[in-house]
Design a protein around this motif. Structure first.
Motif, PDB file in Angstrom:
ATOM      1  N   ARG A 165       0.826  -1.213   0.000  1.00 24.18           N
ATOM      2  CA  ARG A 165       0.000   0.000   0.000  1.00 24.18           C
ATOM      3  C   ARG A 165       0.855   1.257   0.000  1.00 24.18           C
ATOM      4  N   LEU A 166       2.020   1.219   0.651  1.00 22.96           N
ATOM      5  CA  LEU A 166       2.852   2.410   0.775  1.00 22.96           C
ATOM      6  C   LEU A 166       4.165   2.309   0.000  1.00 22.96           C
ATOM      7  N   ASP A 167       4.233   1.405  -0.974  1.00 25.99           N
ATOM      8  CA  ASP A 167       5.337   1.327  -1.931  1.00 25.99           C
ATOM      9  C   ASP A 167       5.701   2.744  -2.388  1.00 25.99           C
ATOM     10  N   PRO A 168       6.992   3.161  -2.290  1.00 20.41           N
ATOM     11  CA  PRO A 168       8.226   2.387  -2.165  1.00 20.41           C
ATOM     12  C   PRO A 168       8.760   2.270  -0.732  1.00 20.41           C
ATOM     13  N   PHE A 169       7.946   2.573   0.281  1.00 16.94           N
ATOM     14  CA  PHE A 169       8.429   2.538   1.660  1.00 16.94           C
ATOM     15  C   PHE A 169       8.176   1.160   2.255  1.00 16.94           C
ATOM     16  N   LEU A 170       9.171   0.665   2.978  1.00 13.54           N
ATOM     17  CA  LEU A 170       9.146  -0.699   3.490  1.00 13.54           C
ATOM     18  C   LEU A 170       8.898  -0.771   4.992  1.00 13.54           C
ATOM     19  N   MET A 171       9.327   0.234   5.723  1.00 15.89           N
ATOM     20  CA  MET A 171       9.216   0.204   7.176  1.00 15.89           C
ATOM     21  C   MET A 171       9.416   1.603   7.727  1.00 15.89           C
ATOM     22  N   GLU A 223      -0.807  12.620  -7.851  1.00 15.10           N
ATOM     23  CA  GLU A 223      -1.879  11.727  -7.400  1.00 15.10           C
ATOM     24  C   GLU A 223      -1.440  10.266  -7.364  1.00 15.10           C
ATOM     25  N   THR A 224      -0.383   9.915  -8.088  1.00 10.56           N
ATOM     26  CA  THR A 224       0.085   8.525  -8.127  1.00 10.56           C
ATOM     27  C   THR A 224       1.022   8.181  -6.977  1.00 10.56           C
ATOM     28  N   HIS A 225       1.494   9.183  -6.253  1.00 10.54           N
ATOM     29  CA  HIS A 225       2.434   8.921  -5.151  1.00 10.54           C
ATOM     30  C   HIS A 225       1.679   8.412  -3.925  1.00 10.54           C
ATOM     31  N   ASN A 226       2.256   7.413  -3.267  1.00 15.04           N
ATOM     32  CA  ASN A 226       1.738   6.987  -1.976  1.00 15.04           C
ATOM     33  C   ASN A 226       2.274   7.917  -0.898  1.00 15.04           C
ATOM     34  N   ALA A 227       1.450   8.192   0.113  1.00  9.95           N
ATOM     35  CA  ALA A 227       1.838   9.183   1.115  1.00  9.95           C
ATOM     36  C   ALA A 227       1.210   8.869   2.469  1.00  9.95           C
ATOM     37  N   PHE A 228       1.900   9.326   3.514  1.00  9.14           N
ATOM     38  CA  PHE A 228       1.362   9.195   4.861  1.00  9.14           C
ATOM     39  C   PHE A 228       1.927  10.304   5.738  1.00  9.14           C
ATOM     40  N   VAL A 229       1.245  10.552   6.851  1.00  5.72           N
ATOM     41  CA  VAL A 229       1.709  11.524   7.832  1.00  5.72           C
ATOM     42  C   VAL A 229       1.714  10.842   9.191  1.00  5.72           C
ATOM     43  N   TYR A 230       2.766  11.102   9.983  1.00  2.00           N
ATOM     44  CA  TYR A 230       2.859  10.555  11.334  1.00  2.00           C
ATOM     45  C   TYR A 230       2.988  11.720  12.301  1.00  2.00           C
ATOM     46  N   ILE A 278       5.744  14.209  10.683  1.00  3.14           N
ATOM     47  CA  ILE A 278       6.506  13.987   9.470  1.00  3.14           C
ATOM     48  C   ILE A 278       5.539  13.616   8.353  1.00  3.14           C
ATOM     49  N   LEU A 279       5.747  14.223   7.207  1.00  2.00           N
ATOM     50  CA  LEU A 279       4.954  13.942   6.010  1.00  2.00           C
ATOM     51  C   LEU A 279       5.879  13.276   5.005  1.00  2.00           C
ATOM     52  N   ILE A 280       5.484  12.089   4.557  1.00  2.00           N
ATOM     53  CA  ILE A 280       6.345  11.291   3.684  1.00  2.00           C
ATOM     54  C   ILE A 280       5.541  10.821   2.483  1.00  2.00           C
ATOM     55  N   ALA A 281       6.131  10.922   1.296  1.00  2.00           N
ATOM     56  CA  ALA A 281       5.471  10.486   0.067  1.00  2.00           C
ATOM     57  C   ALA A 281       6.525   9.991  -0.909  1.00  2.00           C
ATOM     58  N   GLY A 282       6.101   9.144  -1.857  1.00  2.00           N
ATOM     59  CA  GLY A 282       7.043   8.636  -2.847  1.00  2.00           C
ATOM     60  C   GLY A 282       6.332   7.986  -4.015  1.00  2.00           C
TER      61      GLY A 282
END
Length: 283
Positions: free
Chosen positions: A37-43, A195-202, A245-249
């Motif tokens: 779901r959060l490709d390219p992030f693994l952990m 819009e194609t980038h997966n992203a999350f905020v912690y 932290i806001l992370i997207a890729g």
């Protein structure tokens, strides 16, 4: 460009309390169940304690192959050494970016006996063509991380670009965005995202809400919805100072085969990684 269709929060993730290394207590926020779901992030691991017993043993020598590690220290001091001959000290506000590539053995050990140690480690996948590239390492001191302030928000740009400010690191294939946001009470921040980038905020201090109304409490990750036609995200702080932290890729859309500290594309490649480690070829 002005944000016109912000993304909503898709779901909240609490993370899993665990330990790693020689017993360091941490919260695994992004687990392997979310890698697709959060490709390219693994952990993503979050750690924070003022009890030395929770972190003092650190992370003795251990191997990696096939991805990158990004360590961001909020408080504390950690020494990095690796089999490629790199060594560095990460301190509060600093980042260590390591590309394991074909393989490296490294250690991360505290250089303090007391006080608070807090930060994050993010694993970023490498495309198949780069998984066996040469290892690479860079220390980024706090003063080297670009920052800007606007309307009650301070933004530290670790990777990618925000509001015309380029981050300390850029990556062509995964295009990672890594921002540390410091928001005054009630302040808002918007960030353009493909819009194609997966992203999350912690959220690690205070609380945030999406413009659509979803609230993210402290120590929670919110996965951003991949809404067709969306062009970014707008976040609003609650009634107290907030940090997140806001992370997207850009997703790689490649097979993921993982065995502990090795992340490849096939089981055969994983078996080879284990053999290479066992026969000393990563040293």
């Amino acid at each position: 460009m002005t944000l016109t269709q912000p993304r909503a929060g898709e779901r909240l993730v609490a993370g899993l309390a665990t330990s790693d290394g020689a017993g360091v207590k941490l919260t695994r926020v992004l687990t392997n169940t979310l890698q697709r779901r959060l490709d390219p992030f693994l952990m993503l691991d979050a750690f924070g304690s003022d009890q030395a017993d929770d972190y003092i043993a650190g992370f003795p020598d251990h191997p990696h192959r096939g991805f990158e590690t990004i360590s961001y220290m909020l408080e504390g001091r950690m020494r990095h050494r690796d089999s490629a001959g790199n060594e560095g000290l990460i301190e509060g506000g600093g980042v260590q970016w390591m590309t394991a590539g074909r393989g490296v053995i490294h250690s991360e050990l505290p250089e303090q006996q007391q006080g608070r140690m807090e930060g994050f480690q993010l694993w970023l996948n490498l495309p198949a063509k780069d998984k066996l590239r040469d290892p690479w390492y860079r220390d980024i001191a706090s003063a080297e991380i670009p920052e800007f302030e606007q309307d009650g928000v301070k933004v530290r740009v670790i990777a990618g670009e925000s509001h015309g400010v380029k981050g300390a690191v850029q990556r062509e294939h995964t295009e990672p965005l890594y921002l540390d946001l410091h928001l005054a009470p009630g302040a808002s921040f918007e960030q353009l995202l493909p819009e194609t980038h997966n992203a999350f905020v912690y959220v690690y201090r205070g609380a945030l809400r999406f413009e659509t109304g979803c609230t993210v409490p402290p120590q929670r990750m919110a996965i951003l919805a991949n809404t067709p036609g969306s062009d970014g995200v707008r976040l609003v702080a609650g009634d107290e100072p907030t940090r997140a932290i806001l992370i997207a890729g850009k997703p790689l859309n490649e097979p993921i085969a993982q065995y502990g500290p090795f992340v490849m594309n096939t089981q055969a490649e994983l078996m080879q990684a284990v053999r290479d480690f066992q026969t000393g070829k990563l040293a």
